[in-house]
Motif scaffolding. Sequence first.
Motif, PDB file in Angstrom:
ATOM      1  N   THR A 111      14.043  -6.838  -5.567  1.00 54.57           N
ATOM      2  CA  THR A 111      13.298  -8.006  -6.037  1.00 54.57           C
ATOM      3  C   THR A 111      11.802  -7.698  -5.884  1.00 54.57           C
ATOM      4  O   THR A 111      11.407  -6.825  -5.107  1.00 54.57           O
ATOM      5  CB  THR A 111      13.632  -9.275  -5.239  1.00 54.57           C
ATOM      6  N   TRP A 112      10.968  -8.434  -6.618  1.00 54.02           N
ATOM      7  CA  TRP A 112       9.525  -8.209  -6.513  1.00 54.02           C
ATOM      8  C   TRP A 112       9.013  -8.506  -5.112  1.00 54.02           C
ATOM      9  O   TRP A 112       8.015  -7.935  -4.671  1.00 54.02           O
ATOM     10  CB  TRP A 112       8.783  -9.056  -7.552  1.00 54.02           C
ATOM     11  N   ALA A 113       9.706  -9.373  -4.388  1.00 56.10           N
ATOM     12  CA  ALA A 113       9.290  -9.685  -3.025  1.00 56.10           C
ATOM     13  C   ALA A 113       9.433  -8.476  -2.103  1.00 56.10           C
ATOM     14  O   ALA A 113       8.788  -8.396  -1.054  1.00 56.10           O
ATOM     15  CB  ALA A 113      10.105 -10.856  -2.476  1.00 56.10           C
ATOM     16  N   ASP A 114      10.273  -7.510  -2.501  1.00 59.25           N
ATOM     17  CA  ASP A 114      10.485  -6.310  -1.696  1.00 59.25           C
ATOM     18  C   ASP A 114       9.456  -5.218  -1.972  1.00 59.25           C
ATOM     19  O   ASP A 114       9.475  -4.171  -1.318  1.00 59.25           O
ATOM     20  CB  ASP A 114      11.886  -5.736  -1.961  1.00 59.25           C
ATOM     21  N   LEU A 115       8.582  -5.458  -2.941  1.00 57.98           N
ATOM     22  CA  LEU A 115       7.606  -4.433  -3.316  1.00 57.98           C
ATOM     23  C   LEU A 115       6.485  -4.376  -2.281  1.00 57.98           C
ATOM     24  O   LEU A 115       5.721  -5.314  -2.116  1.00 57.98           O
ATOM     25  CB  LEU A 115       7.024  -4.736  -4.695  1.00 57.98           C
ATOM     26  N   SER A 116       6.392  -3.261  -1.592  1.00 61.44           N
ATOM     27  CA  SER A 116       5.406  -3.092  -0.525  1.00 61.44           C
ATOM     28  C   SER A 116       4.037  -2.753  -1.098  1.00 61.44           C
ATOM     29  O   SER A 116       3.931  -1.890  -1.980  1.00 61.44           O
ATOM     30  CB  SER A 116       5.863  -1.970   0.416  1.00 61.44           C
ATOM     31  N   PRO A 117       2.961  -3.395  -0.603  1.00 60.78           N
ATOM     32  CA  PRO A 117       1.615  -3.021  -1.050  1.00 60.78           C
ATOM     33  C   PRO A 117       1.306  -1.543  -0.794  1.00 60.78           C
ATOM     34  O   PRO A 117       0.613  -0.907  -1.587  1.00 60.78           O
ATOM     35  CB  PRO A 117       0.708  -3.930  -0.215  1.00 60.78           C
ATOM     36  N   LEU A 118       1.836  -0.992   0.307  1.00 53.09           N
ATOM     37  CA  LEU A 118       1.609   0.425   0.593  1.00 53.09           C
ATOM     38  C   LEU A 118       2.275   1.309  -0.455  1.00 53.09           C
ATOM     39  O   LEU A 118       1.719   2.335  -0.859  1.00 53.09           O
ATOM     40  CB  LEU A 118       2.139   0.767   1.992  1.00 53.09           C
ATOM     41  N   LEU A 119       3.465   0.902  -0.915  1.00 53.33           N
ATOM     42  CA  LEU A 119       4.143   1.662  -1.962  1.00 53.33           C
ATOM     43  C   LEU A 119       3.347   1.589  -3.257  1.00 53.33           C
ATOM     44  O   LEU A 119       3.194   2.601  -3.962  1.00 53.33           O
ATOM     45  CB  LEU A 119       5.561   1.126  -2.175  1.00 53.33           C
ATOM     46  N   VAL A 120       2.827   0.421  -3.569  1.00 49.06           N
ATOM     47  CA  VAL A 120       2.011   0.262  -4.779  1.00 49.06           C
ATOM     48  C   VAL A 120       0.795   1.178  -4.727  1.00 49.06           C
ATOM     49  O   VAL A 120       0.477   1.885  -5.695  1.00 49.06           O
ATOM     50  CB  VAL A 120       1.571  -1.203  -4.954  1.00 49.06           C
ATOM     51  N   LEU A 121       0.110   1.205  -3.585  1.00 48.28           N
ATOM     52  CA  LEU A 121      -1.077   2.052  -3.442  1.00 48.28           C
ATOM     53  C   LEU A 121      -0.713   3.528  -3.535  1.00 48.28           C
ATOM     54  O   LEU A 121      -1.440   4.316  -4.158  1.00 48.28           O
ATOM     55  CB  LEU A 121      -1.764   1.755  -2.107  1.00 48.28           C
ATOM     56  N   ARG A 122       0.406   3.903  -2.934  1.00 46.67           N
ATOM     57  CA  ARG A 122       0.816   5.308  -2.968  1.00 46.67           C
ATOM     58  C   ARG A 122       1.191   5.739  -4.379  1.00 46.67           C
ATOM     59  O   ARG A 122       0.821   6.825  -4.827  1.00 46.67           O
ATOM     60  CB  ARG A 122       1.982   5.534  -1.998  1.00 46.67           C
ATOM     61  N   VAL A 123       1.911   4.887  -5.084  1.00 46.43           N
ATOM     62  CA  VAL A 123       2.290   5.217  -6.454  1.00 46.43           C
ATOM     63  C   VAL A 123       1.059   5.267  -7.354  1.00 46.43           C
ATOM     64  O   VAL A 123       0.920   6.154  -8.204  1.00 46.43           O
ATOM     65  CB  VAL A 123       3.311   4.194  -6.980  1.00 46.43           C
ATOM     66  N   ALA A 124       0.125   4.312  -7.140  1.00 47.24           N
ATOM     67  CA  ALA A 124      -1.095   4.296  -7.943  1.00 47.24           C
ATOM     68  C   ALA A 124      -1.929   5.545  -7.697  1.00 47.24           C
ATOM     69  O   ALA A 124      -2.546   6.096  -8.616  1.00 47.24           O
ATOM     70  CB  ALA A 124      -1.907   3.043  -7.632  1.00 47.24           C
ATOM     71  N   GLY A 125      -1.951   6.006  -6.452  1.00 50.79           N
ATOM     72  CA  GLY A 125      -2.783   7.152  -6.119  1.00 50.79           C
ATOM     73  C   GLY A 125      -2.150   8.489  -6.409  1.00 50.79           C
ATOM     74  O   GLY A 125      -2.839   9.433  -6.832  1.00 50.79           O
ATOM     75  N   PHE A 126      -0.844   8.585  -6.206  1.00 49.58           N
ATOM     76  CA  PHE A 126      -0.186   9.891  -6.292  1.00 49.58           C
ATOM     77  C   PHE A 126       0.947   9.953  -7.309  1.00 49.58           C
ATOM     78  O   PHE A 126       1.495  11.028  -7.543  1.00 49.58           O
ATOM     79  CB  PHE A 126       0.362  10.292  -4.911  1.00 49.58           C
ATOM     80  N   GLY A 127       1.315   8.829  -7.901  1.00 47.54           N
ATOM     81  CA  GLY A 127       2.424   8.836  -8.843  1.00 47.54           C
ATOM     82  C   GLY A 127       3.754   8.994  -8.131  1.00 47.54           C
ATOM     83  O   GLY A 127       3.892   8.681  -6.944  1.00 47.54           O
TER      84      GLY A 127
END
Length: 231
Positions: A111-127
Amino acid sequence: MVDPVAPAAQRALRLLRGASGWAALAIGAYFLCGWIGSSFPAHRQFAASEDGIDIMIATNGVHTSVVVPVRADGLDWHRVFPVTDLAEPARPYTHIGISWGQREVFLDTPTWADLSPLLVLRVAGFGGEGLMHVEHWVNPQPSEHYRPLRISPAQYRALVRALLRDLPLRGQRRHYAGYGPQDVFYDARGTYTLYRTCNEWTGESLRRAGIPTGAWTPFAGSVMKWVERPL
């Protein structure tokens, strides 16, 4: 006596404000570039084929997928994505929805509630590694979120090739349980980046098939604004 901590705290606060300002500017620039890139048309001369094949472009507001009939133009998608991979294989499925995205986001955030801000930042920075999501449906109906599109057999064949471009050969991929009994994930090639997002993968698939969409489609709205709402 002057508190030496106060100037240090003030400097840290100023740095934090400055960093936040630059981050907001970068995010704003990214969204602006996405809007501009998706506004330049690809395949402007497209005309719906009267005797073509009906597909759908689907969205949940954030993510998009291409929905195709299970059997059309001699292709049986269940030979590519067997229903035996599903937790509920016995239903009379008529369509499948195919999309691509980042592995961890797909597998670790039911669910979107499970989306971690740290995961978002890591994916944005490193794919991250790609993963394919396949949903099986029984007679999905046209709606705001499932927009129909009729394409020619030649375009459909090109679309099939595009949808399969990142899928490893059958013996070289694994599948993983989906969010429910009617969907499943598969290993896929490709790297998710801020440029090649899940929605840009959809847009690229449409461009490869000669179907009109934007030149760069990083957001769901970038894709959906090119597909007419059903009447």
